[in-house]
Scaffold this motif. Structure first.
Motif, PDB file in Angstrom:
ATOM      1  N   ASP A 312       0.851  -1.188   0.000  1.00  0.00           N
ATOM      2  CA  ASP A 312       0.000   0.000   0.000  1.00  0.00           C
ATOM      3  C   ASP A 312       0.887   1.238   0.000  1.00  0.00           C
ATOM      4  O   ASP A 312       1.810   1.361   0.814  1.00  0.00           O
ATOM      5  N   ASP A 463       1.179  -5.131  10.872  1.00  0.00           N
ATOM      6  CA  ASP A 463       0.359  -3.950  11.144  1.00  0.00           C
ATOM      7  C   ASP A 463       0.150  -3.878  12.659  1.00  0.00           C
ATOM      8  O   ASP A 463      -0.900  -4.250  13.190  1.00  0.00           O
ATOM      9  N   THR A 464       1.173  -3.386  13.345  1.00  0.00           N
ATOM     10  CA  THR A 464       1.155  -3.366  14.810  1.00  0.00           C
ATOM     11  C   THR A 464       0.005  -2.538  15.350  1.00  0.00           C
ATOM     12  O   THR A 464      -0.622  -2.900  16.359  1.00  0.00           O
ATOM     13  N   ALA A 466      -2.974  -2.086  14.228  1.00  0.00           N
ATOM     14  CA  ALA A 466      -4.219  -2.852  14.202  1.00  0.00           C
ATOM     15  C   ALA A 466      -4.220  -3.915  15.289  1.00  0.00           C
ATOM     16  O   ALA A 466      -5.251  -4.177  15.927  1.00  0.00           O
ATOM     17  N   GLY A 482      -3.095   3.854  10.351  1.00  0.00           N
ATOM     18  CA  GLY A 482      -2.710   2.748   9.499  1.00  0.00           C
ATOM     19  C   GLY A 482      -1.279   2.836   9.008  1.00  0.00           C
ATOM     20  O   GLY A 482      -0.708   1.849   8.567  1.00  0.00           O
ATOM     21  N   GLU A 484       1.310   3.560  10.874  1.00  0.00           N
ATOM     22  CA  GLU A 484       2.233   3.452  12.002  1.00  0.00           C
ATOM     23  C   GLU A 484       3.400   2.513  11.694  1.00  0.00           C
ATOM     24  O   GLU A 484       4.518   2.730  12.148  1.00  0.00           O
ATOM     25  N   ALA A 485       3.165   1.463  10.917  1.00  0.00           N
ATOM     26  CA  ALA A 485       4.206   0.471  10.653  1.00  0.00           C
ATOM     27  C   ALA A 485       5.365   1.023   9.839  1.00  0.00           C
ATOM     28  O   ALA A 485       6.447   0.426   9.812  1.00  0.00           O
ATOM     29  N   HIS A 502       3.995   0.131   2.193  1.00  0.00           N
ATOM     30  CA  HIS A 502       3.959  -0.803   3.315  1.00  0.00           C
ATOM     31  C   HIS A 502       3.291  -2.096   2.865  1.00  0.00           C
ATOM     32  O   HIS A 502       2.168  -2.081   2.351  1.00  0.00           O
ATOM     33  N   ALA A 504       1.858  -5.280   4.541  1.00  0.00           N
ATOM     34  CA  ALA A 504       1.479  -5.827   5.843  1.00  0.00           C
ATOM     35  C   ALA A 504       1.711  -7.333   5.847  1.00  0.00           C
ATOM     36  O   ALA A 504       1.101  -8.067   5.068  1.00  0.00           O
TER      37      ALA A 504
END
Length: 702
Positions: A312, A463-464, A466, A482, A484-485, A502, A504
């Protein structure tokens, strides 16, 4: 002048008052003895908010620092961290929707009292409310004094706990009761000048005396009548299910009163904690693990495979695909493993259920979410739960987790007596929310004079955000973005075309918030790749960076300052020096380190230059930056954490391989004077530590 009708909480009076105290607003009480009591919404984890936030209010009030006290605020919408919510709402959405996302998340946070200490946001989020609260109270005190003197209140001033009128003065204590009954003026007079100011001064920390003499009370210090002590064992992964236990063996342990069997964990309560812990050893809980046991080789293979597919797009400027087309493109692969939180204070909670009301004492970075978790576990309404907020014994991000609170509440509800749950050091490690492992592939293309024309970063990581939101419950979603990773993955340099993706990739270990979060690995990717590009371009690493910082003069000044103070030698082959820089949390930092490569990697000296805007307390800022640098060094040079057969190879402090005092470097922190708004510093020193070490190691060893 601030419009009193637009300020936050200065006309709200929602704090309890004691004898001789007058309530001025949501943040302030003043006693007849002259004490200035400041309610702080943020949790004190050792980062100094019990000093820096009261210092802002006391500065605007004109208080004497020797009379300032602090207490934890209650859970209330006025204390919601709207900054962290707004940042999350604006992240990961198209630029034209950022404003709407920020507004919606802020509204949700306020309505649901989403309080959170994290993201280096405490000063940034609460400087204005604290300053407005101090200014409002100052105006009321001056109005009360003006009535006594028969003068215009605007002609008065406050100094060291007194309202002054030329040679006359009246103390805050003797004015407090009358002042609290005055009406706020429409416009608040904000203090000016530099005389008799507390902001910018290294005033003594309010939390230290109690910590030094041992009187500070943490959650594990709570003692209640008829209280029992508990310990727990959890499964190796989030979806683990308890399959079997040897309950009879556990109940034979002297002092054991109860054994608890729950879907994801087992527990024991006893007359003392050691008995409860020993009971769990003989209980021998067995868990079913649907997704298989964590294994580092499998996780690394999954992350590497993730880089082979498109992710993404979380940031895009220009057209990186076009800029990278053609000959001369340079690629590099990077990988980082999980990192332990390893707080001194393990997860802890004390619970008491009486007459349908539940009381919880627990370290909580998100008290509203902690209260909600306790209510769910005990089957109560949130209004029937009271959460007490002691100081927290470390754990930047770890103490947002609510497992211990849920478990203690469930045990207390079942036993009908107070329960204190304390995680063992081993269990704390096994149940940790680790800083996520991540892999990255970076690609860039150089133009004339070594300028970077295009940049592409693809990062594979869990995806920490989440995961954490799911553990905390539905109300937490707005606090986590979203993106954050891959936070911090956009280079702070003037590169015309940049794309960050990113991918995931779920991993079977629990991942969680960590000091610096994703910045700790995205800065490593960016800053080590920059050194590689500098060597390809045959440009000295400092000059290579400086030529791209025309639009980021604050970071450029940090780099030049750190290089000058540290005696930068160019970082050429055979050097033992490395540089790295990072912009985050509204602040900027550059770090120079010297290393020894043998017999093990050791940082011998670290020099940092920091621009964090207006400084409230310079000593606290230096403490936090120095501590964060050491935190980053420890994580970068300690024992790598690997999972084999579902267990990490390190389960205690001794195995982590952190540097002790004799192996810790001399650290110098230079603060750059700035009039910009305050930035965050608690996490700022972590991101540049690993890349600075990596760059120094390459220079030293090749």
């Amino acid at each position: 002048m601030a419009d009193a009708g637009e300020t936050r909480g200065i006309s709200r009076r929602n704090l309890r008052v004691g004898k001789g105290e007058s309530l001025f607003n949501a943040f302030l009480k003043i006693g007849t003895d002259g004490r200035v009591i400041v309610a702080v919404p943020q949790a004190e984890l050792g980062q100094g908010v019990y000093t820096s936030l009261p210092q802002i209010l006391a500065d605007e009030l004109g208080a004497d620092w020797r009379t300032v006290a602090v207490e934890a605020s209650p859970i209330h919408p006025l204390y919601a961290n709207t900054l962290v919510a707004g940042e999350a709402g604006a992240a990961g959405v198209p630029s034209f929707l950022e404003g709407i996302g920020r507004w919606a998340a802020t509204e949700y946070a306020e309505r649901n009292a989403l309080m959170l200490t994290g993201g280096s946001t405490s000063i940034r989020a609460f400087e204005a409310p604290m300053r407005e609260a101090g200014a409002g109270a100052r105006a009321l005190l001056m109005k009360a004094a003006a009535r006594k003197w028969g003068v215009e209140w605007e002609t008065l001033d406050t100094v060291l706990g007194f309202v002054i009128n030329g040679g006359e003065k009246l103390g805050f204590g003797e004015l407090a009761e009358a002042a609290a009954g005055e009406d706020l003026p429409r416009y608040l007079p904000i203090r000016g000048g530099v005389d008799n100011r507390l902001a910018g001064q290294p005033v003594p920390r309010l939390d230290l005396p109690a910590k030094v003499d041992g009187s500070a009370e943490f959650a594990g210090d709570v003692r209640l009548k008829d209280m029992v002590y508990a310990s727990v064992r959890g499964g190796p992964t989030e979806g683990s299910r308890l399959k079997s236990v040897d309950k009879a063996a556990a109940m034979r342990v002297p002092g054991v009163m109860a054994v608890f069997e729950n879907p994801g964990w087992a527990g024991a309560a006893a007359s003392n904690w050691w008995a409860a812990e020993n009971a769990l050893t003989v209980l021998k809980p067995v868990f079913e693990v649907p997704g298989g046991l964590p294994d580092s080789d499998a996780m690394e293979a999954a992350l590497a495979a993730g880089l082979e597919r498109d992710g993404d797009t979380v940031f895009e400027r220009g057209d990186a695909a076009v800029a990278l087309a053609g000959a001369g493109s340079i690629r590099a692969h990077y990988a980082v493993g999980p990192a332990a939180s390893a707080p001194l204070e393990t997860l802890t909670a004390t619970a008491r259920l009486k007459s349908g009301k539940l009381e919880i004492w627990a370290p909580a970075q998100a008290p509203g979410l902690a209260r909600a978790a306790a209510a769910r576990a005990a089957g109560l309404a949130e209004a029937d739960v009271t959460l007490y907020r002691p100081m927290i014994g470390g754990g930047y991000g770890r103490k947002i987790e609510v497992q211990a609170i849920e478990q203690a509440a469930a045990m207390a509800a079942q036993l009908k007596r107070p329960v204190q749950l304390v995680y063992s050091r081993v269990e704390e490690t096994l149940q940790d929310g680790f800083r996520a492992p991540a892999h990255a592939v970076l690609q860039a293309r150089l133009g004339e004079a070594g300028m970077i024309l295009g940049w592409h970063a693809r990062i594979a990581a869990p995806d920490t955000a989440a995961e954490v939101a799911e553990r905390l419950g539905p109300a937490s979603g707005t606090l986590f973005s979203g993106g954050e990773a891959v936070a911090g993955a956009v280079p702070p340099y003037g590169i015309p075309s940049v794309t960050v993706e990113h991918v995931a990739v779920p991993v079977p270990i629990r991942t969680g918030l960590w000091r610096g979060g994703a910045h700790s690995y995205t800065a490593f990717f960016t800053e080590t790749f920059l050194d590689e590009l500098a060597r390809v371009a045959n440009v000295e690493p400092l000059s290579f960076r400086m030529q791209m910082l025309g639009d980021n003069p604050r970071l450029a000044r940090c780099l030049s300052t750190a290089a000058a103070l540290g005696g930068w030698d160019g970082g050429q082959k055979g050097s033992d020096m490395g540089l790295a820089a990072h912009s985050a949390f509204g602040s900027h930092i550059a770090l120079l380190v010297e290393v020894e490569a043998a017999p093990r990697i050791r940082v011998t000296r670290a020099v940092a230059a920091v621009d964090c805007g207006r400084v409230i307390n310079p000593e606290i800022v230096k403490q936090q930056v120095e501590g964060a640098i050491l935190h980053g060094i420890a994580a970068a040079t300690g024992t790598p954490i690997r999972f084999v057969g579902g267990r990490p190879n390190v389960v205690n402090f001794g195995g982590l391989g952190f540097p002790g005092f004799k192996d810790s470097p001399e650290v110098t922190v230079e603060l750059i004077v700035s009039d910009d708004p305050p930035g965050g510093v608690t996490e700022l020193g972590v991101p540049p530590a690993a890349p600075a070490i990596g760059n120094a190691m390459f220079a030293a060893t090749g």
